[in-house]
Write a protein that holds these residues in place. Structure first.
Motif, PDB file in Angstrom:
ATOM      1  N   UNK A 117       0.850  -1.186   0.000  1.00  0.00           N
ATOM      2  CA  UNK A 117       0.000   0.000   0.000  1.00  0.00           C
ATOM      3  C   UNK A 117       0.894   1.249   0.000  1.00  0.00           C
ATOM      4  N   UNK A 118       0.738   2.138  -1.007  1.00  0.00           N
ATOM      5  CA  UNK A 118       1.651   3.277  -1.109  1.00  0.00           C
ATOM      6  C   UNK A 118       1.211   4.514  -0.324  1.00  0.00           C
ATOM      7  N   UNK A 119       2.204   5.188   0.281  1.00  0.00           N
ATOM      8  CA  UNK A 119       1.927   6.424   1.003  1.00  0.00           C
ATOM      9  C   UNK A 119       3.011   7.459   0.752  1.00  0.00           C
ATOM     10  N   UNK A 120       2.678   8.720   1.040  1.00  0.00           N
ATOM     11  CA  UNK A 120       3.665   9.799   0.906  1.00  0.00           C
ATOM     12  C   UNK A 120       3.800  10.504   2.250  1.00  0.00           C
ATOM     13  N   UNK A 121       5.043  10.809   2.620  1.00  0.00           N
ATOM     14  CA  UNK A 121       5.282  11.495   3.893  1.00  0.00           C
ATOM     15  C   UNK A 121       5.655  12.948   3.626  1.00  0.00           C
ATOM     16  N   UNK A 122       5.213  13.797   4.543  1.00  0.00           N
ATOM     17  CA  UNK A 122       5.368  15.237   4.390  1.00  0.00           C
ATOM     18  C   UNK A 122       6.122  15.797   5.602  1.00  0.00           C
ATOM     19  N   UNK A 123       7.347  16.263   5.360  1.00  0.00           N
ATOM     20  CA  UNK A 123       8.128  16.871   6.439  1.00  0.00           C
ATOM     21  C   UNK A 123       7.575  18.261   6.739  1.00  0.00           C
ATOM     22  N   UNK A 137      -3.708   8.846  -6.125  1.00  0.00           N
ATOM     23  CA  UNK A 137      -2.991   7.586  -6.377  1.00  0.00           C
ATOM     24  C   UNK A 137      -2.387   6.944  -5.129  1.00  0.00           C
ATOM     25  N   UNK A 138      -2.423   7.668  -4.002  1.00  0.00           N
ATOM     26  CA  UNK A 138      -1.863   7.073  -2.779  1.00  0.00           C
ATOM     27  C   UNK A 138      -2.987   6.608  -1.850  1.00  0.00           C
ATOM     28  N   UNK A 139      -2.630   5.736  -0.894  1.00  0.00           N
ATOM     29  CA  UNK A 139      -3.613   5.277   0.097  1.00  0.00           C
ATOM     30  C   UNK A 139      -3.542   6.103   1.381  1.00  0.00           C
ATOM     31  N   UNK A 140      -2.341   6.610   1.670  1.00  0.00           N
ATOM     32  CA  UNK A 140      -2.206   7.348   2.938  1.00  0.00           C
ATOM     33  C   UNK A 140      -1.103   8.399   2.867  1.00  0.00           C
TER      34      UNK A 140
END
Ligand code: DX5
Ligand code: ZN
Length: 234
Positions: A117-123, A137-140
């Motif tokens: 399951x793909x996710x993107x992190x935000x600093x 397109x992301x799940x989380x």
């Protein structure tokens, strides 16, 4: 009408083992697993962040010890080179940071095609609007409430409004995105983070700097499960 509790809403706990005692990792995992929805593994390369942790071998070890799904948080450059290895090692969810790489959409597709399951992190320094084009397109999303690199830092409260802003934006686009909140979460600010809209909370040092890690995880779990919206301060 009575509001849904954290348990009814399905709010998840992802203990981060960054501050666990690695000389007895198996015992640490057994102690916290009954209370965990994911095991959060912080992968750092010493370049994207000023700290170096572990690679796929430890992910594989964790996978052997616990049935709990693995939430792999990559804080590395060269993301495409490592995706396959981490998923093969057992990552069920795989996130990477905006600004750590290019070709984000291709990477997200690859993660999904490989079965995770793909996710993107935000600093904290990355403006949330940059997420917009990936929300479909992301799940989380991981909203970082500390600068990535180390456990045990204080929560940056100014990040909390990002949670609902991202969820609102996704809803307006007709998609649903889960928001995971990572960094600085302790029992004393947990309801504040839940009140801000977190779907999943990552808790590291608050569990692993306590005397009894299983008991600390159980306590965090019970705060989540019994939380009712409107009862936390923002
Ligand atoms: C920070 C990591 C976090 C961290 C959480 O770079 O991504 O997951 O380990 O630990 P605490 O809860 O101590 O902030
Ligand atoms: Zn993390």
């Amino acid at each position: 009408m009575r509001s849904n509790s954290g348990k009814e809403k399905g709010i998840k706990l992802a203990p981060s083992i960054l501050d666990a005692d690695f000389s007895k990792l198996g015992e640490e995992l057994k102690a916290i697993s009954p209370y965990a929805d994911y095991i959060h593994l912080d992968i750092m390369d010493g370049h994207f962040v000023p700290n170096l942790t572990f690679g796929p071998m430890i992910v594989e070890t964790v996978k052997r010890v616990t049935q709990i799904p693995i939430d792999c948080h990559l804080m590395i450059y060269h993301v495409p080179e490592w995706i396959e290895a981490f998923i093969e090692a057992g990552a069920d969810r795989l996130s990477f940071h905006l600004h750590s790489t290019r070709n984000e959409e291709h990477i997200i597709r690859t993660i999904r095609n490989l079965g995770a399951s793909p996710g993107l992190a935000l600093s904290p320094e990355v403006p949330p609007f940059e997420l917009r084009r990936f929300l479909e397109v992301i799940d989380f999303v991981i909203v970082m409430c500390v600068y990535p690199g180390f456990g045990g830092q204080p929560l940056i409260r100014e990040m909390l409004p990002r949670i609902n802003a991202i969820k609102r934006e996704a809803r307006d686009m007709g998609v649903s995105v889960e928001v995971e909140v990572d960094g600085g979460i302790k029992t004393h600010n947990l309801t504040e983070v839940l009140e801000a809209g977190a779907d999943t909370v990552v808790v590291g040092s608050s569990i692993f700097s306590s005397d009894d890690h299983g008991k600390a995880a159980a306590h965090v779990r019970s705060v989540i499960d019994t939380y009712h919206p409107g009862t936390g301060e923002i």
